[in-house]
Every structure is written in structure tokens, then in C-alpha cells.
Scaffold this motif. Structure first.
Motif, PDB file in Angstrom:
ATOM      1  N   HIS A  32       0.637  -1.293  -0.148  1.00 26.42           N
ATOM      2  CA  HIS A  32      -0.039  -0.232  -0.186  1.00 26.42           C
ATOM      3  C   HIS A  32       0.860   1.007   0.156  1.00 26.42           C
ATOM      4  CE1 HIS A  32      -3.664  -2.127   0.241  1.00 26.42           C
ATOM      5  NE2 HIS A  32      -3.161  -3.216   1.771  1.00 26.42           N
ATOM      6  N   PRO A  33       0.610   2.209  -0.934  1.00 24.13           N
ATOM      7  CA  PRO A  33       1.279   3.422  -0.939  1.00 24.13           C
ATOM      8  C   PRO A  33       2.137   4.138   0.195  1.00 24.13           C
ATOM      9  CG  PRO A  33      -0.275   3.602  -2.571  1.00 24.13           C
ATOM     10  CD  PRO A  33       0.008   2.039  -1.733  1.00 24.13           C
ATOM     11  N   ALA A  34       0.851   4.262   0.909  1.00 23.30           N
ATOM     12  CA  ALA A  34       0.884   5.217   2.865  1.00 23.30           C
ATOM     13  C   ALA A  34       1.548   3.896   3.482  1.00 23.30           C
ATOM     14  CB  ALA A  34      -0.324   5.244   2.836  1.00 23.30           C
ATOM     15  N   PHE A  35       2.058   3.001   3.126  1.00 24.28           N
ATOM     16  CA  PHE A  35       2.758   2.060   4.321  1.00 24.28           C
ATOM     17  C   PHE A  35       3.615   2.100   4.231  1.00 24.28           C
ATOM     18  CE2 PHE A  35       3.839  -1.710   5.631  1.00 24.28           C
ATOM     19  CZ  PHE A  35       2.902  -2.601   6.706  1.00 24.28           C
ATOM     20  N   ALA A 188      -0.853  -0.250  15.057  1.00 26.28           N
ATOM     21  CA  ALA A 188      -1.745   0.934  15.371  1.00 26.28           C
ATOM     22  C   ALA A 188      -3.342   0.387  14.169  1.00 26.28           C
ATOM     23  CB  ALA A 188      -1.196   2.196  14.581  1.00 26.28           C
ATOM     24  N   SER A 189      -3.423  -0.281  13.127  1.00 19.28           N
ATOM     25  CA  SER A 189      -4.357  -0.201  12.908  1.00 19.28           C
ATOM     26  C   SER A 189      -4.979  -1.282  12.286  1.00 19.28           C
ATOM     27  CB  SER A 189      -4.307   0.543  11.003  1.00 19.28           C
ATOM     28  OG  SER A 189      -3.125  -0.298  10.270  1.00 19.28           O
ATOM     29  N   GLY A 190      -4.180  -2.296  12.563  1.00 18.25           N
ATOM     30  CA  GLY A 190      -4.132  -3.936  12.095  1.00 18.25           C
ATOM     31  C   GLY A 190      -3.792  -4.212  11.258  1.00 18.25           C
ATOM     32  N   LYS A 191      -3.720  -3.415  10.405  1.00 16.16           N
ATOM     33  CA  LYS A 191      -4.004  -3.954   8.844  1.00 16.16           C
ATOM     34  C   LYS A 191      -2.985  -3.912   8.446  1.00 16.16           C
ATOM     35  CE  LYS A 191      -8.392  -0.702   8.278  1.00 16.16           C
ATOM     36  NZ  LYS A 191      -8.236  -0.580   7.024  1.00 16.16           N
ATOM     37  N   ARG A 192      -2.567  -4.892   6.978  1.00 10.79           N
ATOM     38  CA  ARG A 192      -1.363  -5.757   6.220  1.00 10.79           C
ATOM     39  C   ARG A 192      -1.428  -4.076   5.488  1.00 10.79           C
ATOM     40  NH1 ARG A 192      -2.881 -11.575   4.116  1.00 10.79           N
ATOM     41  NH2 ARG A 192      -3.438  -9.743   2.343  1.00 10.79           N
ATOM     42  N   GLY A 193      -0.160  -4.199   5.706  1.00  8.47           N
ATOM     43  CA  GLY A 193       0.135  -3.067   4.451  1.00  8.47           C
ATOM     44  C   GLY A 193       1.025  -3.880   3.497  1.00  8.47           C
ATOM     45  N   TRP A 194       1.641  -5.174   3.311  1.00  8.75           N
ATOM     46  CA  TRP A 194       2.907  -5.107   3.004  1.00  8.75           C
ATOM     47  C   TRP A 194       2.804  -6.508   3.062  1.00  8.75           C
ATOM     48  CZ3 TRP A 194       7.610  -8.070   2.994  1.00  8.75           C
ATOM     49  CH2 TRP A 194       8.731  -7.834   2.040  1.00  8.75           C
ATOM     50  N   ALA A 195       3.044  -7.272   1.635  1.00  6.70           N
ATOM     51  CA  ALA A 195       3.245  -9.274   1.964  1.00  6.70           C
ATOM     52  C   ALA A 195       4.249  -9.729   0.557  1.00  6.70           C
ATOM     53  CB  ALA A 195       1.710  -9.278   1.210  1.00  6.70           C
ATOM     54  N   ALA A 196       4.893 -10.268   0.957  1.00  6.10           N
ATOM     55  CA  ALA A 196       5.924 -10.952  -0.465  1.00  6.10           C
ATOM     56  C   ALA A 196       5.711 -12.293  -0.197  1.00  6.10           C
ATOM     57  CB  ALA A 196       7.414 -10.053  -0.574  1.00  6.10           C
ATOM     58  N   VAL A 197       6.362 -12.875  -1.607  1.00  7.61           N
ATOM     59  CA  VAL A 197       6.691 -14.494  -1.403  1.00  7.61           C
ATOM     60  C   VAL A 197       7.454 -14.411  -2.432  1.00  7.61           C
ATOM     61  CG1 VAL A 197       5.528 -16.434  -2.440  1.00  7.61           C
ATOM     62  CG2 VAL A 197       3.913 -14.644  -2.123  1.00  7.61           C
ATOM     63  N   SER A 198       9.121 -15.660  -1.156  1.00 10.73           N
ATOM     64  CA  SER A 198       9.850 -15.437  -2.032  1.00 10.73           C
ATOM     65  C   SER A 198       9.885 -17.222  -2.521  1.00 10.73           C
ATOM     66  CB  SER A 198      10.819 -15.388  -1.010  1.00 10.73           C
ATOM     67  OG  SER A 198      10.780 -13.586  -0.749  1.00 10.73           O
ATOM     68  N   ARG A 199      10.199 -18.048  -3.947  1.00 11.80           N
ATOM     69  CA  ARG A 199      10.502 -18.719  -3.743  1.00 11.80           C
ATOM     70  C   ARG A 199      12.508 -18.896  -4.680  1.00 11.80           C
ATOM     71  NH1 ARG A 199       6.028 -17.046  -5.812  1.00 11.80           N
ATOM     72  NH2 ARG A 199       3.977 -18.462  -5.836  1.00 11.80           N
ATOM     73  N   ASP A 200      13.049 -20.273  -3.276  1.00 11.38           N
ATOM     74  CA  ASP A 200      14.232 -20.700  -4.647  1.00 11.38           C
ATOM     75  C   ASP A 200      13.893 -21.912  -4.637  1.00 11.38           C
ATOM     76  OD1 ASP A 200      16.779 -20.344  -4.591  1.00 11.38           O
ATOM     77  OD2 ASP A 200      17.352 -20.687  -2.471  1.00 11.38           O
ATOM     78  N   LEU A 237      14.844 -10.910  -0.810  1.00  9.18           N
ATOM     79  CA  LEU A 237      13.787 -10.308   0.106  1.00  9.18           C
ATOM     80  C   LEU A 237      13.960  -9.285   0.731  1.00  9.18           C
ATOM     81  CD1 LEU A 237      10.721 -10.686   1.056  1.00  9.18           C
ATOM     82  CD2 LEU A 237      12.116 -11.902   3.588  1.00  9.18           C
ATOM     83  N   MET A 238      15.336  -8.712   1.217  1.00  9.78           N
ATOM     84  CA  MET A 238      15.598  -7.549   1.866  1.00  9.78           C
ATOM     85  C   MET A 238      15.713  -6.222   0.716  1.00  9.78           C
ATOM     86  SD  MET A 238      15.822  -7.814   5.085  1.00  9.78           S
ATOM     87  CE  MET A 238      14.212  -8.664   5.227  1.00  9.78           C
ATOM     88  N   LYS A 239      16.723  -7.091  -0.870  1.00  7.17           N
ATOM     89  CA  LYS A 239      16.691  -6.318  -1.645  1.00  7.17           C
ATOM     90  C   LYS A 239      14.850  -5.553  -1.786  1.00  7.17           C
ATOM     91  CE  LYS A 239      20.308  -8.313  -3.627  1.00  7.17           C
ATOM     92  NZ  LYS A 239      20.503  -9.278  -4.605  1.00  7.17           N
ATOM     93  N   LYS A 240      13.952  -5.634  -1.726  1.00  9.90           N
ATOM     94  CA  LYS A 240      12.612  -5.580  -3.126  1.00  9.90           C
ATOM     95  C   LYS A 240      11.491  -5.070  -1.012  1.00  9.90           C
ATOM     96  CE  LYS A 240      13.689  -8.135  -5.841  1.00  9.90           C
ATOM     97  NZ  LYS A 240      13.238  -9.296  -6.088  1.00  9.90           N
ATOM     98  N   LEU A 241      12.317  -4.680   0.139  1.00  8.12           N
ATOM     99  CA  LEU A 241      11.654  -4.518   1.382  1.00  8.12           C
ATOM    100  C   LEU A 241      11.988  -3.229   1.648  1.00  8.12           C
ATOM    101  CD1 LEU A 241      10.287  -5.041   4.340  1.00  8.12           C
ATOM    102  CD2 LEU A 241      12.329  -5.453   4.928  1.00  8.12           C
ATOM    103  N   PRO A 242      11.319  -2.512   1.699  1.00  9.98           N
ATOM    104  CA  PRO A 242      11.248  -0.326   1.871  1.00  9.98           C
ATOM    105  C   PRO A 242      12.899  -0.851   2.768  1.00  9.98           C
ATOM    106  CG  PRO A 242       9.504  -0.840   1.303  1.00  9.98           C
ATOM    107  CD  PRO A 242       9.902  -2.620   2.039  1.00  9.98           C
TER     108      PRO A 242
END
Length: 242
Positions: A32-35, A188-200, A237-242
Motif C-alpha cells: 500500500h502506498p501509505a504503508f 496501530a491499525s491492525g491491517k496488513r500493508g506489505w506482503a511478499a512471496v519468495s521462491r528458491d 527479500l531484503m533487496k525488495k523490502l522498503p
């Protein structure tokens, strides 16, 4: 060189290599943009213990799970040194009566009761990280391939001669494929704002060579451990994380 089909993947077995390189890929499935607009600096991130997806048949042992979790927490802390990381071992102490099995759910909100969520807020936790091991497959196979080496030489009179040598290689390979999903929730909001799936996917290879004909394939090596793949996954994963 040979192209091997294994579990529907196309793997290139490189002659002379005892361990195939990583084939890791991370897909951001929600952002989400604001996350995370303010970043992680000065924030508290609570890491829930990594859990196996329901009905997962090949579950790593407790030691592997612990090392996989530690790899994730350590690399996150290295990327965000000004963030307070609360390790997974503290979760059950911090949230009384929490059911870890509920964290397996792919939920848009934190799968906790209002009281449990309040416990996190009282501790000043900003984000909750949940990781799920969705797939962990092993397999092995054998293969054969040839390589031709041509040597060119000249005699004293400048006449050129070519010598061809064919090397016959028999290989036995053991492979693992792993999929890990990661979800980041705002407390604070209880909502999910970021998710990723990694495969190796990764293989170990034993081989024998001959200049006459194929030899029987050698014994199968051990398949790569889950921690080997987790190291590749976390780096990507760390490369893709903000």
C-alpha cells in the motif's frame, strides 16, 4: 551441458560444479502506498515465529526452523540498524494466550483478539512480521551428458593436427524447492500493508567421468538444507523490502 527437467523446472547442470547456484525470486504481492512511508527508523518490529503452512508434509526440524528465523531477524536488523527488532522467542511472553496456529492464516488483518493486539500497542510495537513456509519439496534424479574437447597442435613443419577427446559424465543430483510468504502488519491499525512471496530452488550434484563410456551414476548427495535456501531467500527479500 544438459538441461534437466525436475518438478517442471528447467535447471542447467554445469559440468564441474558440485552445487547449483541459487534460483531465487521474490514477488511483492501487496504494498500500500501509505504503508512504511516513514520508514523503519526508530520503530519496533516484532517477528512472529516462522510457521509451516497447513497440510505441509515436509516440515523442517526445530533446529532448521530456528536457524531460518534467526537468518531473517539478523538480516533485517543489518538492513535497518536503527530499528528495534523483537525476536520471535518473545512473542508468547508478550501476548498472553496467543494461538500461533492462527498466524498461519493469510489474513488482511492481524489474526489476534482485540486484547492481544492491545498488548502489542502497550509495548510500543509498530509492526508485526509473520512468515509462513508454504512449500518445502525434495527430489532426486540421475542424468548423463558428454563434453567434447578438441586440442590443436602444429608439428615442426607447420602442419596442424587436431585431437578430439569425449568425456562421458554420469550425475546424481538431489534438489530442494522452497516457498516462503512474508506479511507485515501495522499494529496501530491492525491491517496488513506489505506482503511478499519468495521462491528458491537449489541442487547438490555428485558425478563421475570417463573417456570411454558412461559409468554407473554415483550415490545421491544430500539435498540442500532448508537454511541454505533461506539464506538466498532472505538476501533477495531484503533487496525488495522498503
Amino acid at each position: 551441458m544438459i538441461c534437466l527437467r525436475f518438478w517442471g523446472w528447467s535447471l542447467m547442470l554445469l559440468l564441474g560444479s558440485s552445487c547449483l547456484g541459487p534460483r531465487v525470486r521474490t514477488e511483492i504481492v501487496e504494498a500500500h502506498p501509505a504503508f512504511l512511508r516513514g520508514g523503519f527508523n526508530g520503530k519496533k518490529v516484532f517477528f512472529a515465529p516462522m510457521l509451516p503452512q497447513r497440510k505441509l508434509s515436509n516440515i523442517p526440524n526445530e533446529v532448521q526452523f530456528h536457524l531460518m528465523q534467526s537468518e531473517l531477524e539478523t538480516r533485517f536488523q543489518e538492513k535497518h540498524p536503527h530499528t528495534q527488532v523483537i525476536v520471535a522467542d518473545e512473542l508468547e511472553k508478550a501476548v498472553e494466550g496467543i494461538s500461533l496456529s492462527k498466524l498461519i492464516a493469510d489474513s488482511a488483518v492481524i489474526p489476534m483478539t482485540a486484547i492481544q493486539l492491545q498488548h502489542l500497542r502497550q509495548r510500543g510495537v509498530d509492526y508485526l512480521w509473520v512468515s509462513l513456509l508454504q512449500s518445502n519439496e525434495e527430489g532426486n534424479d540421475t542424468s548423463e551428458w558428454t563434453e567434447e574437447t578438441i586440442t590443436t597442435a602444429e608439428d615442426f613443419e607447420g602442419n596442424e593436427t587436431k585431437t578430439s577427446v569425449t568425456t562421458y559424465t554420469s550425475g546424481a543430483h538431489a534438489c530442494r524447492r522452497m516457498v516462503v510468504a512474508c506479511y507485515l502488519y501495522e499494529v496501530a491499525s491492525g491491517k496488513r500493508g506489505w506482503a511478499a512471496v519468495s521462491r528458491d530452488q537449489r541442487c547438490h550434484l555428485n558425478w563421475v567421468e570417463s573417456n570411454r563410456d558412461y559409468l554407473p551414476a554415483p550415490a545421491f548427495p544430500s539435498a540442500p538444507r532448508e537454511t541454505e535456501l533461506m539464506e538466498n531467500i532472505v538476501k533477495d527479500l531484503m533487496k525488495k523490502l522498503p
